[in-house]
Design an enzyme around this catalytic site. Sequence first.
Site, PDB file in Angstrom:
ATOM      1  N   THR A 134       0.805  -1.220   0.000  1.00 25.17           N
ATOM      2  CA  THR A 134       0.000   0.000   0.000  1.00 25.17           C
ATOM      3  C   THR A 134       0.842   1.276   0.000  1.00 25.17           C
ATOM      4  OG1 THR A 134      -0.100  -0.147   2.424  1.00 25.17           O
ATOM      5  CG2 THR A 134      -1.917  -1.139   1.188  1.00 25.17           C
ATOM      6  N   GLU A 135       2.137   1.142  -0.189  1.00 24.33           N
ATOM      7  CA  GLU A 135       3.036   2.291  -0.073  1.00 24.33           C
ATOM      8  C   GLU A 135       2.630   3.472  -0.948  1.00 24.33           C
ATOM      9  OE1 GLU A 135       5.638  -1.251   1.115  1.00 24.33           O
ATOM     10  OE2 GLU A 135       3.975  -0.843  -0.243  1.00 24.33           O
ATOM     11  N   VAL A 136       2.213   3.208  -2.199  1.00 21.33           N
ATOM     12  CA  VAL A 136       1.897   4.314  -3.109  1.00 21.33           C
ATOM     13  C   VAL A 136       0.705   5.134  -2.622  1.00 21.33           C
ATOM     14  CG1 VAL A 136       2.892   3.219  -5.136  1.00 21.33           C
ATOM     15  CG2 VAL A 136       0.477   2.802  -4.572  1.00 21.33           C
ATOM     16  N   ILE A 138       0.323   6.245   0.355  1.00 18.27           N
ATOM     17  CA  ILE A 138       0.755   7.249   1.342  1.00 18.27           C
ATOM     18  C   ILE A 138       1.970   8.026   0.842  1.00 18.27           C
ATOM     19  CG2 ILE A 138      -0.189   5.954   3.303  1.00 18.27           C
ATOM     20  CD1 ILE A 138       2.732   5.150   3.981  1.00 18.27           C
ATOM     21  N   PHE A 140       4.658   6.844  -0.566  1.00 18.09           N
ATOM     22  CA  PHE A 140       5.917   6.135  -0.356  1.00 18.09           C
ATOM     23  C   PHE A 140       6.140   5.199  -1.542  1.00 18.09           C
ATOM     24  CE2 PHE A 140       8.588   3.233   2.473  1.00 18.09           C
ATOM     25  CZ  PHE A 140       9.633   4.130   2.548  1.00 18.09           C
TER      26      PHE A 140
END
Length: 258
Positions: A134-136, A138, A140
């Site tokens: 799920t980084e993208v 937030i 990241f």
Amino acid sequence: MTELAEYKTDNRIAYITLNRPEKRNALNPELVKSLTNLFLKAGNDEEVKVVVLKAAGEVFSAGADLEYLQTLQNNSSQDNLEDTVALKNLFYSIYTLPKLVIAQVEGHAIAGGCGLAAVCDIVFAVPEAKFGYTEVKIGFVPALVACFLVRKLGEGRVRELLLSGELIDAVKASDYGLINFVTDKISISSQVRTYAERAAAGVSGNSLSITKQLIQSAQNLSLEESLEEAVRLNVKTRSSADCKKGIASFLGKKKLEW
């Protein structure tokens, strides 16, 4: 003081358990360091042939600790470099460990937590578990895990997972090749233990270690270079004590346990 990660051995199997259930086993620098040390300990333990990575509580790992994420805003470039290198070392230690590594995922594995599972050799998961990066979402990037995922899943699937940031269920994760086995909550521990014990008794530790090297070289080297490495390792294995023992047992039709 409660250990952030626990280590115990039984019947040549090392069990490493993430132990921050109140924080959904989120990764912070202390836990990353502890896990790295425990995997290196297992790798150097001559009595251990298989390592099982599991987690206390209902979540395997939610990724980066939220409190820790807040501190990133004030980190220097050097701080961020050291932190990233530490996580890289953890992933690399698991991926290259000269032992069979099994992830026992009984809850959601998100972002860095999904990365932990992905770098293991074999992954068992309950149907309820969700997986994803799920980084993208937030702002990241899943930088480190991308290096391993492209090798494991291929570029197409990795683009789908990393660019969307969406979660997938265990069945889809199995279809994608992210995990190997989907099993219910009641039986997952016994199935992992049976799989680990069968490997510990039925597989040469030396051959397992060398086979992992072969798999890695086949992906990282050109065809010509990987074939040369295969020749070198083949010759090395033929003169090993394990190979001589295995061939003698096979020719003598004797049951062999490693």
